[in-house]
Design a protein around this motif. Structure first.
Motif, PDB file in Angstrom:
ATOM      1  N   UNK A 178      37.448 -93.015 -30.792  1.00  0.00           N
ATOM      2  CA  UNK A 178      37.731 -92.610 -29.498  1.00  0.00           C
ATOM      3  C   UNK A 178      38.052 -93.491 -28.618  1.00  0.00           C
ATOM      4  N   UNK A 179      38.064 -94.634 -28.557  1.00  0.00           N
ATOM      5  CA  UNK A 179      38.007 -95.827 -27.537  1.00  0.00           C
ATOM      6  C   UNK A 179      38.854 -95.937 -27.616  1.00  0.00           C
ATOM      7  N   UNK A 180      40.031 -96.084 -28.559  1.00  0.00           N
ATOM      8  CA  UNK A 180      41.372 -96.059 -29.111  1.00  0.00           C
ATOM      9  C   UNK A 180      42.606 -95.782 -28.188  1.00  0.00           C
ATOM     10  N   UNK A 181      43.195 -96.135 -27.277  1.00  0.00           N
ATOM     11  CA  UNK A 181      44.339 -95.065 -26.372  1.00  0.00           C
ATOM     12  C   UNK A 181      45.616 -94.836 -27.614  1.00  0.00           C
ATOM     13  N   UNK A 182      46.505 -94.371 -27.174  1.00  0.00           N
ATOM     14  CA  UNK A 182      47.757 -93.794 -27.664  1.00  0.00           C
ATOM     15  C   UNK A 182      48.500 -95.844 -27.668  1.00  0.00           C
TER      16      UNK A 182
END
Length: 65
Positions: free
Chosen positions: A47-51
């Motif tokens: 969930x910490x990986x951004x688009x």
């Protein structure tokens, strides 16, 4: 998330280039963990990986294949 490469040498090379040139660590999975011909890169999104990070990954993968 597996990205099938199906070649042990290429799988390791792709992993090395992603780390050294793009700062992206993706684990290469080779024999004996998987059968010969089933080599893959293992991507572990969180969930910490951004688009933006995901778009950068896709661009980097396109360049190293």
């Amino acid at each position: 998330v597996p990205v099938m490469v199906r070649d042990a040498v290429k799988c390791k090379q792709m992993s090395d280039v992603l780390l050294n040139e793009y700062g992206i660590y993706i684990q290469p999975i080779n024999y004996p963990t998987v059968a010969v011909g089933e080599e893959r890169l293992r991507i572990a999104p969180t969930p910490l990986h951004t688009d933006a990070m995901m778009h950068n990954l896709v661009d980097a993968l396109r360049k190293v294949t």
